[in-house]
Design an enzyme around this catalytic site. Structure first.
Site, PDB file in Angstrom:
ATOM      1  N   GLU A 294       0.831  -1.204   0.000  1.00 54.06           N
ATOM      2  CA  GLU A 294       0.000   0.000   0.000  1.00 54.06           C
ATOM      3  C   GLU A 294       0.866   1.254   0.000  1.00 54.06           C
ATOM      4  O   GLU A 294       1.919   1.292   0.637  1.00 54.06           O
ATOM      5  CB  GLU A 294      -0.921  -0.006   1.226  1.00 54.06           C
TER       6      GLU A 294
ATOM      7  N   TYR B 271      -3.073   6.359  -2.598  1.00 55.89           N
ATOM      8  CA  TYR B 271      -3.721   5.049  -2.631  1.00 55.89           C
ATOM      9  C   TYR B 271      -3.766   4.381  -4.011  1.00 55.89           C
ATOM     10  O   TYR B 271      -3.693   3.174  -4.122  1.00 55.89           O
ATOM     11  CB  TYR B 271      -5.153   5.138  -2.086  1.00 55.89           C
TER      12      TYR B 271
ATOM     13  N   CYS C   3      -2.077  -5.166  -5.264  1.00 57.27           N
ATOM     14  CA  CYS C   3      -2.488  -6.353  -4.516  1.00 57.27           C
ATOM     15  C   CYS C   3      -1.391  -7.419  -4.534  1.00 57.27           C
ATOM     16  O   CYS C   3      -0.535  -7.437  -5.422  1.00 57.27           O
ATOM     17  CB  CYS C   3      -3.747  -6.958  -5.141  1.00 57.27           C
TER      18      CYS C   3
ATOM     19  N   GLU D 249      -1.745 -10.572  -5.260  1.00 54.11           N
ATOM     20  CA  GLU D 249      -1.889 -11.463  -6.415  1.00 54.11           C
ATOM     21  C   GLU D 249      -1.186 -10.877  -7.639  1.00 54.11           C
ATOM     22  O   GLU D 249      -0.519 -11.579  -8.391  1.00 54.11           O
ATOM     23  CB  GLU D 249      -3.368 -11.684  -6.742  1.00 54.11           C
TER      24      GLU D 249
ATOM     25  N   CYS E  92      -7.400  -8.234 -10.130  1.00 59.70           N
ATOM     26  CA  CYS E  92      -6.489  -9.383 -10.053  1.00 59.70           C
ATOM     27  C   CYS E  92      -7.040 -10.573 -10.827  1.00 59.70           C
ATOM     28  O   CYS E  92      -6.289 -11.297 -11.475  1.00 59.70           O
ATOM     29  CB  CYS E  92      -6.221  -9.752  -8.601  1.00 59.70           C
TER      30      CYS E  92
END
Ligand SMILES: [Zn+2]
Length: 146
Positions: free
Chosen positions: A54, A58, A63, A65, A97
């Site tokens: 993170e 933002y 992620c 994955e 993802c």
């Protein structure tokens, strides 16, 4: 829960889950406090791990994955066989993802697990992204349009 993915031995499933759990420990999640670990198996037998990262801005967040997927592709891998994903509640991957995984593994297996190793769901990616749009559809559409 579904039947174990085709061609996946119990030992391989356990190894992937363990690798995902280990990757989860490296998650950088100061904002959500929701660490995710992933372990991706390719057709060469290699395993690439990833965690979510993170960023204070933002939109730059990625992620776990996708971290694993992009690590694999950047190392020359193009065929994904399976991915294990570990989250606190065994949740399924986000839509972005799913799309990234579909690009390189439309028939790949997905294993969702908790940190305790409990498998909350297991099945083909096509169950998580029905009627997925991928390279095949793009090529077919280009031919049809010419
Ligand atoms: Zn995601």
């Amino acid at each position: 829960m579904r039947e174990p993915a085709q061609g996946m031995t119990e030992e391989l499933r356990r190894q992937l889950i363990a690798a995902a759990l280990h990757a989860r420990e490296r998650a950088y999640v100061p904002y959500s406090s929701y660490p995710v670990g992933a372990a991706l198996l390719t057709d060469t037998g290699a395993v690439y791990t990833g965690c979510n990262i993170e960023i204070a801005s933002y939109g730059a967040t990625v992620c776990g994955e996708r971290t694993a997927a992009f690590k694999a592709v950047s190392e020359g891998e193009r065929v994904f066989r399976a991915i294990a994903i570990v989250t606190s509640n065994g949740a399924a991957p986000c839509g972005i993802c799913r799309q990234v995984l579909y690009e390189f593994g439309p028939t790949m297996a997905v294993i969702l697990a908790t940190p305790e190793g409990e498998v909350t769901w297991e099945g083909p990616l096509s169950d998580l992204l029905p009627l997925g749009f991928g390279p095949h559809e793009l090529a077919e559409g280009q031919r049809a349009g010419s």
